[in-house]
Enzyme design. Sequence first.
Site, PDB file in Angstrom:
ATOM      1  CG  ASP A  13      85.234 -17.218  49.788  1.00 47.80           C
ATOM      2  OD1 ASP A  13      83.880 -17.794  49.344  1.00 47.80           O
ATOM      3  OD2 ASP A  13      84.688 -16.781  51.031  1.00 47.80           O
TER       4      ASP A  13
ATOM      5  CD  GLU B  87      80.655 -18.466  47.064  1.00 44.91           C
ATOM      6  OE1 GLU B  87      80.310 -19.551  48.336  1.00 44.91           O
ATOM      7  OE2 GLU B  87      81.661 -18.174  47.696  1.00 44.91           O
TER       8      GLU B  87
ATOM      9  CG  ASP C 114      68.889 -18.266  42.269  1.00 42.59           C
ATOM     10  OD1 ASP C 114      69.348 -18.435  42.996  1.00 42.59           O
ATOM     11  OD2 ASP C 114      68.166 -18.049  41.318  1.00 42.59           O
TER      12      ASP C 114
ATOM     13  CG  HIS D 285      84.622 -25.253  47.870  1.00 43.59           C
ATOM     14  ND1 HIS D 285      84.595 -24.749  46.435  1.00 43.59           N
ATOM     15  CD2 HIS D 285      84.534 -24.948  48.017  1.00 43.59           C
ATOM     16  CE1 HIS D 285      84.517 -23.109  47.033  1.00 43.59           C
ATOM     17  NE2 HIS D 285      84.679 -23.236  48.539  1.00 43.59           N
ATOM     18  CG  ASP D 286      80.896 -23.659  49.415  1.00 38.32           C
ATOM     19  OD1 ASP D 286      81.406 -23.814  50.043  1.00 38.32           O
ATOM     20  OD2 ASP D 286      81.483 -22.552  48.591  1.00 38.32           O
TER      21      ASP D 286
ATOM     22  CB  VAL E  26      81.423 -32.046  46.463  1.00 38.05           C
ATOM     23  CG1 VAL E  26      81.302 -33.316  46.751  1.00 38.05           C
ATOM     24  CG2 VAL E  26      79.971 -31.611  45.012  1.00 38.05           C
TER      25      VAL E  26
END
Length: 581
Positions: free
Chosen positions: A244, A281, A307, A378-379, A381
């Site tokens: 993460d 990430e 991107d 997940h981020d 949305v």
Amino acid sequence: MQFEVWAPQAGRVTLRCDGATRALERDPERPGWWCGEAPARDGSRYGFAVDDGPVLPDPRSRRQPDGPDGLSAVVDHGRYAWRTPWAGRPLPGGVLYELHVGTYTPEGTLDAAAERLGHLAGLGVTHVELMPLCPFPGRHGWGYEGVSLWAVHEPYGGPEALKRFVDRAHDLGLGVVLDVVHNHLGPSGNHLPAFGPYFTDTHHTPWGVAVNLDAPGSDEVRAYLVDSALAWLRDYRLDGLRLDAVHALADTRACHFLEQLSTAVDGLAADLERPLFLIAESDLNDPRIITPRAEGGLGVHAQWNDDFHHALHAALTGESQGYYADFARDPLAALAKTLIRGYFHDGTYSSFRGRSHGRALDRGRVAAHRLTGYSQTHDQVGNRAQGDRLASLVSPGLAACAATLTLTAPFTPMLFMGEEWAAGTPWQFFTDHTDPQLAQAVRQGRRREFAAHGWREEDVPDPQDPATRERSCLDWSEPEREPHARVLDWYRRLIALRAEQPDLTDPDLADTRVAYDGTGRWLAFRRGDIRVAVNLGTEPAAIPLGNRPARVLAAWEPVEGPGANGILRVPGESSVVLVQE
């Protein structure tokens, strides 16, 4: 049984195990470490007290049966009898599927999720990417405020349930990847500062003081994180880790933490004789992260590529707020650039950041699979005010175009759970903080954040309301009915094409060629003999593909192959995959 703990500033450390107290001794070979023996077995409860303070859980606890603030429990990993021999599944050629255990099923457990793995095997994905599993206060949450970085959240089923999940996945031929968080720990239940300098105020992150990667004591902190990563891969037979927000790992040492971690993971892979990988990430657009160590990079095996998402989202929705601004100026040009060059920001000016950003990839050195492409995560949305998925923002045809581009692009594709059938359920931000003050702070902070963007307070879901999590659970009746069934069939067909057509997993990023018409809203690209055409406009588009004959492999709407003039006529909001012969 031998117990040990790192507490370099302590004058006295005691062990409390199954009700008995024993003083630990300093380890003469390892400065700062305390150790001692005590009778214990699988399930024994224990903790450590520093300088006669409260008994706290083990920083390296393998299990927290009563949550982050309770005693630790001994875990004997040798007790589990693995059923499935597993030689591993490498990342190149893979299709990832991001899954949140707490909302994948209404039950929200690893065992319930394991019962649904047959769906993923039938879909054709190769790896399940689990969102974080470390313990956090309460029952439900995203998992990014976890503590006890070696343990499995007990409401999900604990260590044994994770092993059963992995065993079932491997039995179906699915690899398993785990999302781990090294850049911060949750604000509640984090007892590491009582033991040593796990954090430093030398640097600050969006979550406060930074994890200590470069200040005094950082050798042991780095070892703590590396050993945790290796334990997940070794003890649970995982195939990879997603790291993460590595851009928040503040580290000024000559050997960056990511290089140290990738070296250790590659060493474990050699020892275990099966492939292991790391996916970072990162919003740095720095190719050094995914460049092999032998070539001067940090050796991480892949990274999320926002991107590609931003360009695709802007092209599909027309949204231009925040970080979408640069992509929305000419979204098809932005999408074309990411397909060809990987990064959009490769040293270009970023209006969102107010500065130039990124560095160009060397397409001759960086394999395409080292970038992960996706239309939803997940981020992307969950960090929308109402957690609305792409399928609620665009037509089914445009959602199908997003699937086509994601699953035929040069990158390693990743899907977000439910995307494959255009799930009608949102995926919202939810928490279950047991600290009332923290719960209220999160609630108010969420509302303030979106009020600044024009949202009314009552329209922003309350993260602490159980209904917010319940709304976010997948509805497993949807895939059996329209329009979801048609979308699911489309995803299955595209994933099958990736497996059938070697050109779609070719690692040569430089081989992709793109043409587009911003006014006509169409884009076409080739990879080897494969041709992909998408029409994002509402009117039919005439797309030139060249003079070589081409055969349709898959089409969202019925389409005839290109005529003798090489023109392919694609209906509005539709996409086609062809092979030239």
